[in-house]
Motif scaffolding. Structure first.
Motif, PDB file in Angstrom:
ATOM      1  N   LYS A 105       0.815  -1.224   0.000  1.00  0.00           N
ATOM      2  CA  LYS A 105       0.000   0.000   0.000  1.00  0.00           C
ATOM      3  C   LYS A 105       0.847   1.271   0.000  1.00  0.00           C
ATOM      4  O   LYS A 105       0.579   2.232   0.732  1.00  0.00           O
ATOM      5  CB  LYS A 105      -0.968   0.009   1.188  1.00  0.00           C
ATOM      6  N   LYS A 106       1.902   1.231  -0.817  1.00  0.00           N
ATOM      7  CA  LYS A 106       2.787   2.400  -0.846  1.00  0.00           C
ATOM      8  C   LYS A 106       2.478   3.353  -2.000  1.00  0.00           C
ATOM      9  O   LYS A 106       3.040   4.440  -2.072  1.00  0.00           O
ATOM     10  CB  LYS A 106       4.228   1.917  -0.982  1.00  0.00           C
ATOM     11  N   LEU A 107       1.619   2.929  -2.918  1.00  0.00           N
ATOM     12  CA  LEU A 107       1.370   3.776  -4.094  1.00  0.00           C
ATOM     13  C   LEU A 107       0.058   4.550  -3.979  1.00  0.00           C
ATOM     14  O   LEU A 107      -0.918   4.043  -3.436  1.00  0.00           O
ATOM     15  CB  LEU A 107       1.298   2.921  -5.361  1.00  0.00           C
ATOM     16  N   LYS A 108       0.058   5.767  -4.529  1.00  0.00           N
ATOM     17  CA  LYS A 108      -1.188   6.537  -4.590  1.00  0.00           C
ATOM     18  C   LYS A 108      -1.823   6.416  -5.983  1.00  0.00           C
ATOM     19  O   LYS A 108      -3.034   6.536  -6.129  1.00  0.00           O
ATOM     20  CB  LYS A 108      -0.925   8.034  -4.300  1.00  0.00           C
ATOM     21  N   LEU A 109      -0.988   6.225  -7.003  1.00  0.00           N
ATOM     22  CA  LEU A 109      -1.530   6.059  -8.365  1.00  0.00           C
ATOM     23  C   LEU A 109      -0.793   4.950  -9.100  1.00  0.00           C
ATOM     24  O   LEU A 109       0.448   4.889  -9.058  1.00  0.00           O
ATOM     25  CB  LEU A 109      -1.370   7.332  -9.185  1.00  0.00           C
ATOM     26  N   LEU A 110      -1.558   4.103  -9.784  1.00  0.00           N
ATOM     27  CA  LEU A 110      -0.967   3.044 -10.589  1.00  0.00           C
ATOM     28  C   LEU A 110      -1.514   3.145 -12.006  1.00  0.00           C
ATOM     29  O   LEU A 110      -2.727   3.107 -12.218  1.00  0.00           O
ATOM     30  CB  LEU A 110      -1.329   1.673  -9.994  1.00  0.00           C
ATOM     31  N   TYR A 111      -0.616   3.267 -12.992  1.00  0.00           N
ATOM     32  CA  TYR A 111      -1.031   3.374 -14.394  1.00  0.00           C
ATOM     33  C   TYR A 111      -0.911   2.013 -15.077  1.00  0.00           C
ATOM     34  O   TYR A 111       0.118   1.327 -14.932  1.00  0.00           O
ATOM     35  CB  TYR A 111      -0.136   4.388 -15.134  1.00  0.00           C
ATOM     36  N   LEU A 112      -1.958   1.658 -15.820  1.00  0.00           N
ATOM     37  CA  LEU A 112      -2.006   0.343 -16.463  1.00  0.00           C
ATOM     38  C   LEU A 112      -2.583   0.440 -17.859  1.00  0.00           C
ATOM     39  O   LEU A 112      -3.413   1.305 -18.136  1.00  0.00           O
ATOM     40  CB  LEU A 112      -2.972  -0.570 -15.693  1.00  0.00           C
ATOM     41  N   ALA A 113      -2.198  -0.541 -18.712  1.00  0.00           N
ATOM     42  CA  ALA A 113      -2.883  -0.673 -20.000  1.00  0.00           C
ATOM     43  C   ALA A 113      -4.169  -1.439 -19.743  1.00  0.00           C
ATOM     44  O   ALA A 113      -4.235  -2.226 -18.802  1.00  0.00           O
ATOM     45  CB  ALA A 113      -1.992  -1.444 -20.955  1.00  0.00           C
ATOM     46  N   PRO A 114      -5.208  -1.247 -20.564  1.00  0.00           N
ATOM     47  CA  PRO A 114      -6.499  -1.893 -20.295  1.00  0.00           C
ATOM     48  C   PRO A 114      -6.405  -3.416 -20.230  1.00  0.00           C
ATOM     49  O   PRO A 114      -7.051  -4.040 -19.387  1.00  0.00           O
ATOM     50  CB  PRO A 114      -7.385  -1.438 -21.452  1.00  0.00           C
ATOM     51  N   GLU A 115      -5.591  -4.016 -21.106  1.00  0.00           N
ATOM     52  CA  GLU A 115      -5.573  -5.481 -21.137  1.00  0.00           C
ATOM     53  C   GLU A 115      -5.080  -6.082 -19.819  1.00  0.00           C
ATOM     54  O   GLU A 115      -5.542  -7.123 -19.387  1.00  0.00           O
ATOM     55  CB  GLU A 115      -4.826  -6.057 -22.340  1.00  0.00           C
ATOM     56  N   ARG A 116      -4.168  -5.387 -19.136  1.00  0.00           N
ATOM     57  CA  ARG A 116      -3.688  -5.923 -17.859  1.00  0.00           C
ATOM     58  C   ARG A 116      -4.781  -5.788 -16.783  1.00  0.00           C
ATOM     59  O   ARG A 116      -5.027  -6.709 -16.017  1.00  0.00           O
ATOM     60  CB  ARG A 116      -2.426  -5.186 -17.400  1.00  0.00           C
ATOM     61  N   LEU A 117      -5.436  -4.645 -16.806  1.00  0.00           N
ATOM     62  CA  LEU A 117      -6.430  -4.409 -15.758  1.00  0.00           C
ATOM     63  C   LEU A 117      -7.581  -5.418 -15.800  1.00  0.00           C
ATOM     64  O   LEU A 117      -8.149  -5.777 -14.769  1.00  0.00           O
ATOM     65  CB  LEU A 117      -6.973  -2.973 -15.872  1.00  0.00           C
ATOM     66  N   VAL A 118      -7.932  -5.897 -16.987  1.00  0.00           N
ATOM     67  CA  VAL A 118      -9.087  -6.803 -17.067  1.00  0.00           C
ATOM     68  C   VAL A 118      -8.710  -8.280 -16.921  1.00  0.00           C
ATOM     69  O   VAL A 118      -9.584  -9.137 -16.961  1.00  0.00           O
ATOM     70  CB  VAL A 118      -9.884  -6.602 -18.379  1.00  0.00           C
ATOM     71  N   SER A 119      -7.422  -8.578 -16.759  1.00  0.00           N
ATOM     72  CA  SER A 119      -7.074  -9.998 -16.600  1.00  0.00           C
ATOM     73  C   SER A 119      -7.563 -10.459 -15.220  1.00  0.00           C
ATOM     74  O   SER A 119      -7.435  -9.739 -14.222  1.00  0.00           O
ATOM     75  CB  SER A 119      -5.575 -10.210 -16.766  1.00  0.00           C
ATOM     76  N   LEU A 154     -12.846  -1.885 -24.932  1.00  0.00           N
ATOM     77  CA  LEU A 154     -14.208  -2.412 -24.800  1.00  0.00           C
ATOM     78  C   LEU A 154     -14.330  -3.367 -23.615  1.00  0.00           C
ATOM     79  O   LEU A 154     -15.384  -3.485 -22.999  1.00  0.00           O
ATOM     80  CB  LEU A 154     -14.624  -3.135 -26.078  1.00  0.00           C
ATOM     81  N   GLN A 155     -13.215  -4.045 -23.310  1.00  0.00           N
ATOM     82  CA  GLN A 155     -13.266  -5.012 -22.203  1.00  0.00           C
ATOM     83  C   GLN A 155     -13.426  -4.340 -20.840  1.00  0.00           C
ATOM     84  O   GLN A 155     -13.738  -4.985 -19.850  1.00  0.00           O
ATOM     85  CB  GLN A 155     -11.985  -5.852 -22.174  1.00  0.00           C
ATOM     86  N   LEU A 156     -13.215  -3.032 -20.803  1.00  0.00           N
ATOM     87  CA  LEU A 156     -13.278  -2.347 -19.505  1.00  0.00           C
ATOM     88  C   LEU A 156     -14.685  -2.392 -18.898  1.00  0.00           C
ATOM     89  O   LEU A 156     -14.864  -2.087 -17.720  1.00  0.00           O
ATOM     90  CB  LEU A 156     -12.830  -0.888 -19.653  1.00  0.00           C
ATOM     91  N   GLY A 157     -15.655  -2.807 -19.711  1.00  0.00           N
ATOM     92  CA  GLY A 157     -17.025  -2.928 -19.230  1.00  0.00           C
ATOM     93  C   GLY A 157     -17.156  -3.871 -18.032  1.00  0.00           C
ATOM     94  O   GLY A 157     -18.080  -3.726 -17.222  1.00  0.00           O
ATOM     95  N   ILE A 158     -16.232  -4.789 -17.886  1.00  0.00           N
ATOM     96  CA  ILE A 158     -16.349  -5.760 -16.777  1.00  0.00           C
ATOM     97  C   ILE A 158     -15.952  -5.145 -15.425  1.00  0.00           C
ATOM     98  O   ILE A 158     -16.217  -5.715 -14.375  1.00  0.00           O
ATOM     99  CB  ILE A 158     -15.477  -7.027 -17.005  1.00  0.00           C
ATOM    100  N   LEU A 159     -15.343  -3.964 -15.465  1.00  0.00           N
ATOM    101  CA  LEU A 159     -14.829  -3.401 -14.201  1.00  0.00           C
ATOM    102  C   LEU A 159     -15.938  -3.103 -13.191  1.00  0.00           C
ATOM    103  O   LEU A 159     -15.751  -3.247 -11.985  1.00  0.00           O
ATOM    104  CB  LEU A 159     -14.034  -2.114 -14.481  1.00  0.00           C
ATOM    105  N   LYS A 160     -17.104  -2.693 -13.706  1.00  0.00           N
ATOM    106  CA  LYS A 160     -18.212  -2.367 -12.789  1.00  0.00           C
ATOM    107  C   LYS A 160     -18.631  -3.596 -11.997  1.00  0.00           C
ATOM    108  O   LYS A 160     -18.985  -3.498 -10.818  1.00  0.00           O
ATOM    109  CB  LYS A 160     -19.408  -1.822 -13.586  1.00  0.00           C
ATOM    110  N   ASP A 161     -18.584  -4.780 -12.635  1.00  0.00           N
ATOM    111  CA  ASP A 161     -18.925  -6.015 -11.918  1.00  0.00           C
ATOM    112  C   ASP A 161     -17.805  -6.406 -10.961  1.00  0.00           C
ATOM    113  O   ASP A 161     -18.045  -6.848  -9.847  1.00  0.00           O
ATOM    114  CB  ASP A 161     -19.144  -7.169 -12.909  1.00  0.00           C
ATOM    115  N   ALA A 162     -16.586  -6.242 -11.449  1.00  0.00           N
ATOM    116  CA  ALA A 162     -15.439  -6.673 -10.631  1.00  0.00           C
ATOM    117  C   ALA A 162     -15.277  -5.793  -9.394  1.00  0.00           C
ATOM    118  O   ALA A 162     -14.891  -6.275  -8.322  1.00  0.00           O
ATOM    119  CB  ALA A 162     -14.173  -6.651 -11.481  1.00  0.00           C
TER     120      ALA A 162
END
Ligand code: ADP
Length: 607
Positions: A105-119, A154-162
């Motif tokens: 819990k040392k980071l305040k912001l983490l930048y990611l590409a969409p494909e990593r975030l939805v795995s 387009l895959q980012l749609g799953i984030l609301k469920d996750a």
């Protein structure tokens, strides 16, 4: 709100919010989904970065390009904020270091590409970390209607469920309502607050000129911006190569960029531009996406783009730091013809929309209305002022003839008298009463229209002919561009219509060219010599740290330093854009540069 204000001052060194920033931050603070639409340079990043710093937990930021992530993370770290990115270019060692920082819990912001975030495995990992929000940057990438559609988005749609309890905030500069609605739908946002700012970019000065002597026209822009960064867009790769060679031979600091070049060379040229080792990049439109360089002072188009959306996006890369910048478009009627013939092959529905966009673009070029107003109106907004004082029209650089009808009638009659069998050059010669052999031999010196415009130079008359052709009163036909009179042209002879003809700019007026309001304000009280000295200090630091110069300090901060000339750390902290971390890191270097300059030039330092 107070916490946000304090963070803005402490980390970024800014005193107040830009329009809509406060509202956007309140949404993030209250955990309400939002769509924030602000123009380029409108300050979208801090809308999520400031809340991210103040809220408990870590914000996840989705970004489409590694270069964008890198730039933002470098900038945040420079401001003293714990931010990181995770991407495929990092070594396994680097990646595990970041995963560890997240787990601890040392980071305040983490930048990611969409494909990593939805795995799914990464989602599980993130569920254990404490998250404050999800920010989707460049959110128009989710829309097929936008110009940068990315299927991964387009895959980012799953984030609301996750992450059902987390708010999602989307940020874009794309203006259309269709794209906005698509963002809401695809990201499945719940009752989002939609904030739409003005698309006007008052710091950009728009200028349009017909292409005549292109190299001369380009050089005059470059000469106005000596030592400053800019982009020249060409339509074809071949034009990039030719223009680059020509400008280099004239001693300009330029580099080429297009998709036909080797990847390594392209990357080197881009880096040299970003790191200010070359001033100007000559490029096709392949250049730009992912370039966050804030101090681009001019964008030149050597040809007309196919729509105002494209023009707004490409020219919009100028002046992201809010300081004055110039957008010059050199066009010709031929550009219109080329785009039109490209369109011929498209299916009818696409063709119709594209043709409308092309016409709107062409009208922008040939019109004599305020350029800011024309662009805004196209995007469904209004300027709310009669004079933007930031375009060639409002600055009075376009000098229209008061009574153009008679002149236009003379020209059109001459085209008819010549049997619609000659080109612009020949017609101009006849109208100005030239004694050229070919004219005398053809007996055209006895036409009733011969010498009708002999009070003017051939160059001026030639320009008028081009203007009439651009407005489609005349048409150029066949291999030799023979002039024909159109139906619209006939209506001029009957005095039913009046075309627009420009008076050419006189030399004397050029010298006293008015400057835009943005330029006046941002240079007000700035010691320009000191500004140049500070730019050098910034360069040295940037080179040492391996970051772009504008990551160390933006041009706006340097100008404020050269205005206030601080002599103490307290004074230094008053400079807009100087936060606590940067003041600690660079205060000494800049204060001593200012001190030395003041004693050498006997100028009075500030607090
Ligand atoms: P965008 O992402 O909307 O194109 P940025 O977030 O890159 O815009 O911000 C544009 C510029 O404005 C940056 O140089 C940024 O530091 C500056 N900026 C942002 N917020 C403020 C503010 N409140 N006051 C002054 N400058 C600001």
């Amino acid at each position: 709100m107070e916490r946000f204000e304090k963070a803005l001052k402490k980390y970024w060194g800014y005193e107040s919010f830009l329009p809509h920033q406060a509202e956007a931050m309140i949404c993030a603070g209250r955990g309400r989904d939002s769509v924030v639409v602000l123009p380029t340079g409108g300050g979208k990043s801090v809308c999520f970065q400031v809340p991210a710093v103040t809220l408990t937990g870590m914000a996840v930021v989705v970004s489409p390009l590694i270069s964008l992530m890198k730039d933002q993370v470098d900038t945040l770290v420079e401001c003293g904020i714990s931010a990181a990115r995770l991407d495929s270019t990092q070594t396994p060692g680097e990646q595990s270091g970041i995963l560890k920082a997240i787990a601890e819990k040392k980071l305040k912001l983490l930048y990611l590409a969409p494909e990593r975030l939805v795995s799914s495995s990464f989602i599980e990992f993130l569920k254990k970390a404490e998250l404050s929000m999800i920010a989707v940057d460049e959110a128009h990438c989710v829309s097929m209607w936008g110009h940068d559609f990315r299927p991964e988005y387009l895959q980012l749609g799953i984030l609301k469920d996750a992450f059902p309890s987390l708010a999602i905030h989307a940020y874009t500069a794309t203006a259309t309502e269709q794209v906005r609605n698509d963002i809401i739908e695809q990201l499945r946002l719940k009752d989002p607050k939609v904030l739409v700012g003005s698309f006007d970019r008052p710091n950009l000065v728009y200028k349009v000129q017909r292409r005549s002597n292109l190299i001369k026209q380009i050089c005059s822009v470059l000469d106005r911006h000596e030592g400053e960064s800019g982009v020249i867009y060409c339509i074809r790769r071949k034009d990039v190569d030719q223009l680059y060679t020509k400008l280099r031979s004239k001693g300009y600091s330029v580099a080429p960029y297009h998709a036909g070049m080797g990847g390594e060379e392209r990357k080197r040229n881009q880096d040299d531009f970003i790191n200010e080792k070359v001033d100007t990049i000559v490029a096709t439109i392949a250049f730009g996406m992912g370039i966050d360089k804030s101090n681009v002072r001019y964008v030149i188009h050597t040809g007309m783009p196919k729509s105002l959306e494209h023009y707004q996006q490409q020219s919009g890369r100028a002046g992201r730091d809010g300081l004055e910048a110039e957008c010059c478009l050199f066009y010709s009627g031929r550009d219109y013809g080329i785009w039109k013939s490209i369109l011929e092959d498209t299916e009818p529905k696409v063709h119709q929309i594209a043709a409308e966009k092309l016409n709107a673009m062409y009208n922008y070029c040939t019109s004599v209305s305020c350029r800011h107003d024309t662009i805004l109106e196209y995007f469904g907004q209004q300027l709310g002022s009669d004079n933007c004082s930031a375009c060639d029209v409002c600055l009075g650089e376009l000098d229209c003839m008061e009574e153009p009808l008679e002149t236009a009638q003379k020209i059109i009659s001459c085209v008819l008298r010549l049997g619609e069998r000659f080109g612009a050059d020949y017609t101009a010669s006849v109208l100005t009463g030239s004694r050229e052999q070919r004219i005398v031999e053809n007996g055209h010196d006895s036409l009733s229209t011969y010498g009708l415009l002999s009070d003017f130079t051939k160059r001026i008359v030639r320009d008028w002919i081009e203007q009439l052709a651009e407005q489609r009163y005349l048409q150029k036909a066949g291999e030799f561009n023979v002039l024909n009179v159109t139906e619209k042209g006939w209506s001029v002879l009957k005095a039913e219509r009046t075309p627009r003809l420009l008076k050419p700019l006189k030399k004397r007026e050029e010298k006293h060219r008015k400057i835009s309001r943005a330029a006046k304000e941002s240079w007000e009280g700035v010691d320009r010599e000191l500004f140049e000295v500070l730019r050098k200090s910034r360069r040295t630091i940037a080179d040492r740290k391996g970051v772009p110069a504008y990551v160390v300090f933006g041009d706006a901060a340097l100008r404020d330093m050269a205005r206030l000339k601080p002599s103490s750390i307290e004074g230094f902290l008053k400079v807009s854009g100087v936060g606590e971390t940067k003041s600690r890191q660079y205060g000494e270097v800049f204060l001593s540069a200012i001190g030395e300059y003041c004693s050498a030039s006997s100028s009075k330092p500030g607090d």
